[in-house]
Scaffold this motif. Sequence first.
Motif, PDB file in Angstrom:
ATOM      1  N   PHE A  20      -9.322  24.860  74.169  1.00 22.14           N
ATOM      2  CA  PHE A  20     -10.343  24.026  73.544  1.00 22.14           C
ATOM      3  C   PHE A  20     -10.672  22.836  74.437  1.00 22.14           C
ATOM      4  N   ARG A  21     -11.939  22.457  74.428  1.00 24.20           N
ATOM      5  CA  ARG A  21     -12.404  21.341  75.237  1.00 24.20           C
ATOM      6  C   ARG A  21     -13.191  20.364  74.362  1.00 24.20           C
ATOM      7  N   ALA A  22     -13.236  19.146  74.823  1.00 24.63           N
ATOM      8  CA  ALA A  22     -13.998  18.116  74.117  1.00 24.63           C
ATOM      9  C   ALA A  22     -15.497  18.383  74.257  1.00 24.63           C
ATOM     10  N   VAL A  23     -16.237  17.946  73.256  1.00 29.08           N
ATOM     11  CA  VAL A  23     -17.694  17.978  73.319  1.00 29.08           C
ATOM     12  C   VAL A  23     -18.115  16.571  73.739  1.00 29.08           C
ATOM     13  N   LYS A  24     -18.428  16.430  75.028  1.00 27.87           N
ATOM     14  CA  LYS A  24     -18.687  15.098  75.606  1.00 27.87           C
ATOM     15  C   LYS A  24     -19.840  14.376  74.919  1.00 27.87           C
ATOM     16  N   SER A  25     -20.882  15.114  74.560  1.00 30.74           N
ATOM     17  CA  SER A  25     -22.026  14.470  73.898  1.00 30.74           C
ATOM     18  C   SER A  25     -21.607  13.887  72.547  1.00 30.74           C
ATOM     19  N   ASP A  26     -20.688  14.536  71.850  1.00 31.37           N
ATOM     20  CA  ASP A  26     -20.173  14.007  70.580  1.00 31.37           C
ATOM     21  C   ASP A  26     -19.225  12.830  70.814  1.00 31.37           C
ATOM     22  N   SER A  27     -18.403  12.913  71.857  1.00 31.53           N
ATOM     23  CA  SER A  27     -17.404  11.855  72.083  1.00 31.53           C
ATOM     24  C   SER A  27     -18.087  10.505  72.308  1.00 31.53           C
ATOM     25  N   LYS A  28     -19.250  10.516  72.938  1.00 33.16           N
ATOM     26  CA  LYS A  28     -19.975   9.264  73.184  1.00 33.16           C
ATOM     27  C   LYS A  28     -20.457   8.616  71.884  1.00 33.16           C
ATOM     28  N   LEU A  29     -20.694   9.452  70.876  1.00 32.23           N
ATOM     29  CA  LEU A  29     -21.206   8.951  69.596  1.00 32.23           C
ATOM     30  C   LEU A  29     -20.131   8.287  68.733  1.00 32.23           C
ATOM     31  N   ILE A  30     -18.868   8.484  69.083  1.00 33.79           N
ATOM     32  CA  ILE A  30     -17.774   7.949  68.255  1.00 33.79           C
ATOM     33  C   ILE A  30     -16.922   6.915  68.991  1.00 33.79           C
ATOM     34  N   HIS A  31     -17.400   6.433  70.127  1.00 34.84           N
ATOM     35  CA  HIS A  31     -16.626   5.456  70.907  1.00 34.84           C
ATOM     36  C   HIS A  31     -16.204   4.247  70.081  1.00 34.84           C
ATOM     37  N   CYS A  32     -17.108   3.691  69.303  1.00 35.68           N
ATOM     38  CA  CYS A  32     -16.791   2.472  68.556  1.00 35.68           C
ATOM     39  C   CYS A  32     -15.683   2.723  67.537  1.00 35.68           C
ATOM     40  N   GLU A  33     -15.846   3.754  66.733  1.00 38.26           N
ATOM     41  CA  GLU A  33     -14.845   4.043  65.704  1.00 38.26           C
ATOM     42  C   GLU A  33     -13.483   4.370  66.308  1.00 38.26           C
ATOM     43  N   VAL A  34     -13.488   5.138  67.382  1.00 41.34           N
ATOM     44  CA  VAL A  34     -12.238   5.484  68.053  1.00 41.34           C
ATOM     45  C   VAL A  34     -11.620   4.234  68.672  1.00 41.34           C
ATOM     46  N   CYS A  35     -12.432   3.400  69.268  1.00 45.59           N
ATOM     47  CA  CYS A  35     -11.940   2.162  69.864  1.00 45.59           C
ATOM     48  C   CYS A  35     -11.266   1.286  68.811  1.00 45.59           C
ATOM     49  N   GLN A  36     -11.868   1.175  67.643  1.00 45.82           N
ATOM     50  CA  GLN A  36     -11.277   0.386  66.560  1.00 45.82           C
ATOM     51  C   GLN A  36      -9.917   0.946  66.157  1.00 45.82           C
ATOM     52  N   LYS A  37      -9.826   2.256  66.057  1.00 48.63           N
ATOM     53  CA  LYS A  37      -8.578   2.917  65.680  1.00 48.63           C
ATOM     54  C   LYS A  37      -7.518   2.706  66.755  1.00 48.63           C
ATOM     55  N   VAL A  38      -7.891   2.895  68.015  1.00 47.19           N
ATOM     56  CA  VAL A  38      -6.956   2.749  69.135  1.00 47.19           C
ATOM     57  C   VAL A  38      -6.482   1.300  69.261  1.00 47.19           C
ATOM     58  N   SER A  39      -7.355   0.350  69.021  1.00 46.92           N
ATOM     59  CA  SER A  39      -6.976  -1.068  69.087  1.00 46.92           C
ATOM     60  C   SER A  39      -5.887  -1.381  68.082  1.00 46.92           C
ATOM     61  N   LYS A  40      -6.054  -0.880  66.869  1.00 50.81           N
ATOM     62  CA  LYS A  40      -5.055  -1.107  65.818  1.00 50.81           C
ATOM     63  C   LYS A  40      -3.718  -0.465  66.205  1.00 50.81           C
ATOM     64  N   ILE A  41      -3.761   0.758  66.699  1.00 53.59           N
ATOM     65  CA  ILE A  41      -2.537   1.457  67.089  1.00 53.59           C
ATOM     66  C   ILE A  41      -1.875   0.758  68.277  1.00 53.59           C
ATOM     67  N   ALA A  42      -2.669   0.292  69.226  1.00 55.03           N
ATOM     68  CA  ALA A  42      -2.118  -0.434  70.383  1.00 55.03           C
ATOM     69  C   ALA A  42      -1.390  -1.688  69.920  1.00 55.03           C
ATOM     70  N   PHE A  43      -2.017  -2.429  69.013  1.00 55.81           N
ATOM     71  CA  PHE A  43      -1.386  -3.653  68.516  1.00 55.81           C
ATOM     72  C   PHE A  43      -0.094  -3.329  67.773  1.00 55.81           C
ATOM     73  N   GLU A  44      -0.142  -2.316  66.904  1.00 53.82           N
ATOM     74  CA  GLU A  44       1.052  -1.912  66.152  1.00 53.82           C
ATOM     75  C   GLU A  44       2.171  -1.441  67.089  1.00 53.82           C
ATOM     76  N   THR A  45       1.785  -0.738  68.151  1.00 58.53           N
ATOM     77  CA  THR A  45       2.767  -0.261  69.125  1.00 58.53           C
ATOM     78  C   THR A  45       3.418  -1.433  69.844  1.00 58.53           C
ATOM     79  N   GLY A  46       2.614  -2.401  70.256  1.00 57.46           N
ATOM     80  CA  GLY A  46       3.156  -3.594  70.913  1.00 57.46           C
ATOM     81  C   GLY A  46       4.107  -4.352  70.002  1.00 57.46           C
ATOM     82  N   THR A  47       3.742  -4.482  68.737  1.00 60.43           N
ATOM     83  CA  THR A  47       4.583  -5.173  67.749  1.00 60.43           C
ATOM     84  C   THR A  47       5.891  -4.412  67.540  1.00 60.43           C
ATOM     85  N   ARG A  48       5.796  -3.090  67.409  1.00 63.94           N
ATOM     86  CA  ARG A  48       6.998  -2.260  67.214  1.00 63.94           C
ATOM     87  C   ARG A  48       7.939  -2.375  68.410  1.00 63.94           C
ATOM     88  N   LEU A  49       7.388  -2.314  69.615  1.00 64.84           N
ATOM     89  CA  LEU A  49       8.219  -2.432  70.821  1.00 64.84           C
ATOM     90  C   LEU A  49       8.943  -3.778  70.868  1.00 64.84           C
TER      91      LEU A  49
END
Length: 191
Positions: A20-49
């Motif tokens: 399976f491969r990513a659909v690049k045209s779709d991935s560009k449409l969700i950058h903001c939502e994914v970025c928000q999710k990744v930011s939260k996980i990054a912060f939680e990961t830093g706190t956990r560490l």
Amino acid sequence: VVRAQFGMPGMGGGKNKETFRAVKSDSKLIHCEVCQKVSKIAFETGTRLREEKGEKLTEVDVIEEMESMCDESDDKTMWAVQNDLKVNFRNKLVLKFMGEDAYSSCETTCKTMLKACEDVMEGRDTDVAEILFKKRIKTAKGIEELLCTEEADSCSKKTNRVSKTRKSLPEFKKKEKKDIDTERMMGKWKK
């Protein structure tokens, strides 16, 4: 747009395995939502560490965690197998959380979300790690603002609507968590 590619049979007489491969045209449409999710996980990961390692925490520890933010075999990307991609009433592609106990294999939809994650984190993982290590930003919202608006520019632009010619992605196929854990473990062994 690449949907799925079928692998060649193994030399030892193995069965066909779908790749399976990513659909690049779709991935560009969700950058903001994914970025928000990744930011939260990054912060939680830093706190956990910080809680786990205390004074023994090194910047390298945080960098290693940030470098695996978009790795499909890492537990930090469990969100990608618990979400589906749907077109909403505004004709925008959005992540739809399928539930705490809903999981699917990392196929086209998951790969598309992880491609958006890679786009967002590309070249920024070390910077985010340094900020988390030095506690320069003290909230998940602060990391989101830095990563999604200032650095990656993921959320500062208006999101495009879905093309009328866009092909639908496969339906979300529920799997047991133990099966997902096994797939992830196999992915780690392949590295």
